[in-house]
Design an enzyme around this catalytic site. Structure first.
Site, PDB file in Angstrom:
ATOM      1  N   HIS A  74       0.850  -1.193   0.000  1.00 42.48           N
ATOM      2  CA  HIS A  74       0.000   0.000   0.000  1.00 42.48           C
ATOM      3  C   HIS A  74       0.890   1.250   0.000  1.00 42.48           C
ATOM      4  CE1 HIS A  74      -3.749   2.066   2.002  1.00 42.48           C
ATOM      5  NE2 HIS A  74      -3.375   2.648   0.873  1.00 42.48           N
ATOM      6  N   LYS A 289      -4.153  11.149 -24.835  1.00 39.26           N
ATOM      7  CA  LYS A 289      -4.662  11.729 -26.075  1.00 39.26           C
ATOM      8  C   LYS A 289      -5.708  10.774 -26.635  1.00 39.26           C
ATOM      9  CE  LYS A 289      -3.260  13.786 -30.447  1.00 39.26           C
ATOM     10  NZ  LYS A 289      -4.421  13.266 -31.186  1.00 39.26           N
ATOM     11  N   GLU A 428      -3.126   6.372 -28.406  1.00 41.11           N
ATOM     12  CA  GLU A 428      -2.623   7.288 -29.437  1.00 41.11           C
ATOM     13  C   GLU A 428      -1.463   8.145 -28.960  1.00 41.11           C
ATOM     14  OE1 GLU A 428      -4.233  10.646 -32.602  1.00 41.11           O
ATOM     15  OE2 GLU A 428      -5.597   9.832 -31.108  1.00 41.11           O
ATOM     16  N   ASP A 708      -3.638 -23.889 -23.357  1.00 42.13           N
ATOM     17  CA  ASP A 708      -4.599 -22.916 -23.890  1.00 42.13           C
ATOM     18  C   ASP A 708      -5.710 -22.744 -22.863  1.00 42.13           C
ATOM     19  OD1 ASP A 708      -6.474 -21.438 -25.237  1.00 42.13           O
ATOM     20  OD2 ASP A 708      -6.719 -22.837 -26.899  1.00 42.13           O
ATOM     21  N   ASP A 798      -6.706 -26.410 -21.906  1.00 42.47           N
ATOM     22  CA  ASP A 798      -6.573 -27.349 -23.011  1.00 42.47           C
ATOM     23  C   ASP A 798      -5.133 -27.834 -23.133  1.00 42.47           C
ATOM     24  OD1 ASP A 798      -6.687 -28.767 -25.334  1.00 42.47           O
ATOM     25  OD2 ASP A 798      -7.500 -27.156 -26.570  1.00 42.47           O
TER      26      ASP A 798
END
Length: 883
Positions: A74, A289, A428, A708, A798
């Site tokens: 913290h 931005k 951006e 997976d 998987d």
């Protein structure tokens, strides 16, 4: 979570402290709790917090008895670590001032604080400054705890012995209460480590050097920066507070240099000058931005107008935003901000905003408000920037749930770090503003912008006709003005959907013109086939730099801008961080594409040419994961939204740069050796590349394993992250270093390289054992069976991808899904709520790679590691089930 177990080898040490305070602790019991506190253990927690401002969990006592603990790092007014132990449906809490120590006898002061709700086990975030505990908080450790005696009696007595089973803290611990000093309001305890197998000596590494979150892998500094980058978080949390009236009284008339005045009809917007890097110094603040439309919101009584940067009234286009402004509870206002479209990936997109406007869709539109120019009869244009921001934040406090309004938060230090974070996340760029500056129209040094990518407006001066679709454009010819003369800037042949290509054709073919009188003659042949038009339209273009001939390199259309006149379009100064050095053309290795303008992904408008440029640009990153491996391919000749199919063997018209290898099938499988082969796959409409886990040099010996993680529809992203970290932890206990990547779909892939010694069955047997152990230990979280009906609330891990002939999508391969997502390698400490499985796409991956300080999979191909002995793992599992 898997945890280590060990018995303490020694009895509890005698608790001693300076001035002998701990020796007398047993005689100094706690002050008796009031009846009200016993009935409501979270009363104090609730009273200390304003839940309209903080995103901390609400004060709810849980049912049942559990045994979980958490340690949170913290960074508040002073850095400390919060130890929380579950008891009676709440978390008993201590603030450990210097953090826990694994050195036995090293006493650490632990100040007992108010009980916390159980949901605090997972709380990680930024508590607003000015609120109780303001600062950043990460989950540093998490696990289970076990008291050695009755914990209620032990706490009352002032000596609690317990065992922790966490990822970083383990073994036996002791909390010993000290005798209170006069005027001390909080109980002070000592936290000590028992001498057992988990203990360390003073000359061993301090466990506190591990400074990243157990949940997200982030540091407190990362979280602080991300709290700004994910600017919507605070306002979304605040929006959960019900309704509408202002939560904070605002007093604009008392702001510095504020003055009474009439509400302006419109103000010329303040614009930012382009720079390479954000400025340093405490006189600046930094904001994200945005990628949308600049809008002033004018509120006069109940009437709202939304005005573009040229004063055009677009209220009807964004009436949901207008309604939200009307409900702010202000008498009058003039606000400045940007309207964006927020996709599920979390990255705003101008293209998505254009598509939403065309479709009449407003549910994804959000108005990020970053300035207040006028509030309740008071003109604030002369008021310093930082004071305007404070008034704006107060005016937007207490937004109702689901409001499309957001307060655009700012960051007051280290704009360079913020820009790097923004660029790595595919945003951006960053806008920097002087704290003391008034609101000044037009461009100037008071606002500066640093971009992650090069982007600006260009005038549309012509087009070429598509050879793939009727009455559609194939590319746009672009230009800009220099001293009133038109300069040819080259073409853009990607970024427009099929509908946009037809719409542009319809609009441009109606305004034919003679070839313009250019101020500089275009390079020979670059304007071949262009049909010239009157310069009436302005296009937003993203590009990778300028060629030596001063033409745009790898440009992509982002949309038309009808909020800026063509005559005002000039080439922006500065080169932007994305092109600090002269950039060479992407090497297409002489491969010719047929129908390069064919749109492969409608959302984003990625064409075949755009896909080829993308792979050519990232070839150094992608090819090591693709070459010299048997490949299963997903082909979508007509694009991702049309018919797609798997293909492993030869087909008609196959590029000679695609090779073949005999794997024992009736037909040989394909593989590639270089960029020419990869571009041959692009020519064939391949949108996904799935390689084997072995190379053609040793097909029967895998050189990697892959897990997976495929979540059910109701599984949270944080659960998927936890699952990946769980796989990593289990592999680590077997001596295997692993790496993580996004799938480009819904989940994550955990990959571990191997020295190719074991056969396929051995590898599959080992991975099955890992996943079945996860399912056994946490059956409510993980499932090893691929049946979809079993995935509700769980993650299918998987392991079947590790069988002979099975494949998984390659790192840096695109996916045949909406938006052109890319399976992207990550560093473990990048996993977070802000970065979903489909976050990185063709449109933003390249800028991420530009801003990486190091390859997140550095060392992957050089790592030599082998599986632990896995013989008998499968048979033991079957025997255990039979028993």
């Amino acid at each position: 979570m898997a945890v280590r177990r060990s018995a303490d080898k020694t009895a509890a040490p005698k608790a001693s402290a300076p001035n002998g305070r701990a020796k007398k602790s047993a005689k100094a019991g706690p002050a008796p709790a009031s009846t009200e506190e016993v009935a409501d253990p979270l009363k104090l927690y609730r009273e200390k917090r304003d839940f309209t401002r903080t995103s901390e969990p609400g004060a709810e006592v849980a049912k049942g008895q559990g045994a979980q603990f958490v340690v949170q790092k913290h960074a508040a007014r002073r850095l400390h670590y919060d130890l929380r132990l579950e008891l009676d449906g709440v978390l008993k809490s201590w603030a450990v001032t210097r953090g826990p120590s694994l050195v036995p006898g090293d006493k650490r002061l632990a100040v007992q604080t108010e009980d916390h709700p159980m949901k605090y086990l997972e709380f990680e975030g930024v508590i607003p400054q000015g609120e109780y505990g303001g600062g950043t908080m990460i989950v540093w450790d998490r696990g289970t705890w076990r008291p050695e005696h009755d914990p209620h009696r032990a706490l009352a007595k002032g000596h609690l012995d317990f065992v922790l089973e966490g990822a970083r803290l383990g073994g036996r611990w002791h909390l010993v209460r000290m005798r209170p000093r006069p005027h001390e309001k909080k109980e002070q305890w000592l936290l000590l480590k028992g001498d057992d197998a988990f203990a360390r000596t003073a000359d061993q590494p301090d466990v506190l050097e591990e400074n990243r979150s157990f949940l997200s892998g982030k540091t407190n500094d990362d979280l602080k920066a991300e709290g700004v980058i994910r600017v919507d978080h605070a306002s979304r949390q605040a929006s959960k507070a019900a309704p509408a009236a202002k939560a904070v009284a605002i007093k604009p008339a008392k702001a510095p240099k504020a003055r009474k005045g009439l509400l302006p009809v419109f103000l010329e917007p303040s614009l930012a000058a382009l720079v390479e890097e954000p400025p340093d110094g405490g006189e600046w603040i930094h904001e994200i931005k945005y990628d949308g439309y600049r809008i002033q919101a004018r509120l006069d009584g109940g009437e709202v107008q939304l005005l573009t940067r040229k004063g055009l009234n677009w209220t009807e286009r964004f009436n949901r935003v207008a309604d939200a402004v009307r409900q702010l509870g202000l008498g009058s206002a003039l606000l400045d901000g940007e309207i964006v479209s927020e996709a599920e990936s979390g990255v705003p997109s101008f293209g998505s905003l254009q598509a939403d406007l065309k479709a009449g869709r407003q549910d994804r539109m959000v108005y990020y408000v970053f300035d207040a120019l006028y509030l309740d009869g008071v003109d604030l244009t002369k008021t310093p920037q930082i004071e305007r921001k404070r008034l704006l934040e107060a005016a937007l406090a207490g937004l109702p749930e689901g409001s499309p309004l957001r307060y655009s938060a700012h960051f007051e230090h280290d704009g360079g770090t913020m820009l790097t974070h923004a660029c790595r996340l595919g945003l951006e760029g960053v806008i920097s503003k002087r704290k003391d500056a008034p609101y000044t129209p037009d461009r100037g040094s008071h606002w500066l912008k640093a971009k992650c990518v090069l982007r600006q407006e260009f005038v549309v001066i012509g087009y070429t006709v598509s050879s793939a679709a009727k009455r559609s454009i194939g590319s746009l010819a672009l230009g800009y003005y220099d001293d009133g003369k038109l300069i040819y800037a080259g073409r853009s042949g990607t970024g427009f959907s099929g509908d946009e290509a037809q719409s542009l054709y319809a609009g441009l073919s109606a305004i034919p013109s003679e070839k313009p009188a250019f101020g500089r003659k275009p390079p020979a042949g670059t304007d071949k086939g262009v049909r010239w038009v009157e310069p009436r339209f302005v296009a937003e273009i993203e590009f990778r730099g300028w060629t030596n001939d001063e033409l745009l390199r790898q440009s992509a259309f982002k949309g038309l801008r009808d909020d800026k006149p063509p005559a005002e379009v000039v080439r922006e100064g500065g080169s932007g961080r994305a092109s600090a050095a002269p950039a060479a053309e992407a090497d297409l290795s002489g491969v010719r594409l047929t129908h390069p303008e064919r749109v492969l992904w409608e959302e984003g408008g990625v064409t075949k040419q755009g896909l080829a440029d993308f792979y050519a640009d990232i070839a150094a990153w992608a090819l090591p994961h693709l070459v010299n491996r048997p490949l299963s391919l997903v082909r979508c000749p007509n694009g991702a939204g049309k018919q797609c199919f798997f293909q492993k063997h030869r087909w008609e018209g196959l590029s000679p740069d695609i090779r073949f290898v005999d794997v024992g099938d009736a037909e040989p499988m394909t593989f590639i050796e270089d960029l020419r082969g990869l571009l041959g796959l692009v020519q064939a409409g391949v949108l996904e590349i799935h390689p084997w886990g072995s190379t053609i040099a040793d097909i029967e010996k895998p050189d990697r394993i892959i897990f997976d993680l495929d979540p059910g529809d109701d599984v949270s992203w944080s659960q998927v992250i936890d699952g990946a970290l769980e796989v990593r932890q289990r592999l680590g206990r077997d001596g295997l270093e692993s790496f993580v990547k996004t799938s480009g779909g819904k989940g994550l892939h955990v990959v571990a390289p191997l020295t190719p010694l074991a056969d396929w069955e051995t590898v599959k047997d080992y991975t099955r054992g890992v996943v079945e152990a996860m399912e056994t230990d946490a059956p409510s979280l993980y499932v090893a069976n691929m049946a979809k009906r079993l995935r509700k609330g769980r993650i299918f891990v998987d392991y079947l991808r590790n069988g002979r002939g099975a494949t998984a999508v390659a790192a840096f391969s695109t996916r045949a899904r909406d938006g052109a997502p890319v399976s992207t390698p990550l560093a473990w400490d990048e996993l977070s709520e802000a970065l979903k499985a489909d976050h990185f796409r063709i449109g933003n991956l390249r800028q991420r790679l530009d801003f990486l300080a190091a390859d997140p999979w550095d060392g992957f191909f050089d790592l030599r590691q082998t599986l632990p002995k896995a013989a008998g793992r499968k048979s033991r599992k079957k025997t255990a089930k039979a028993a």
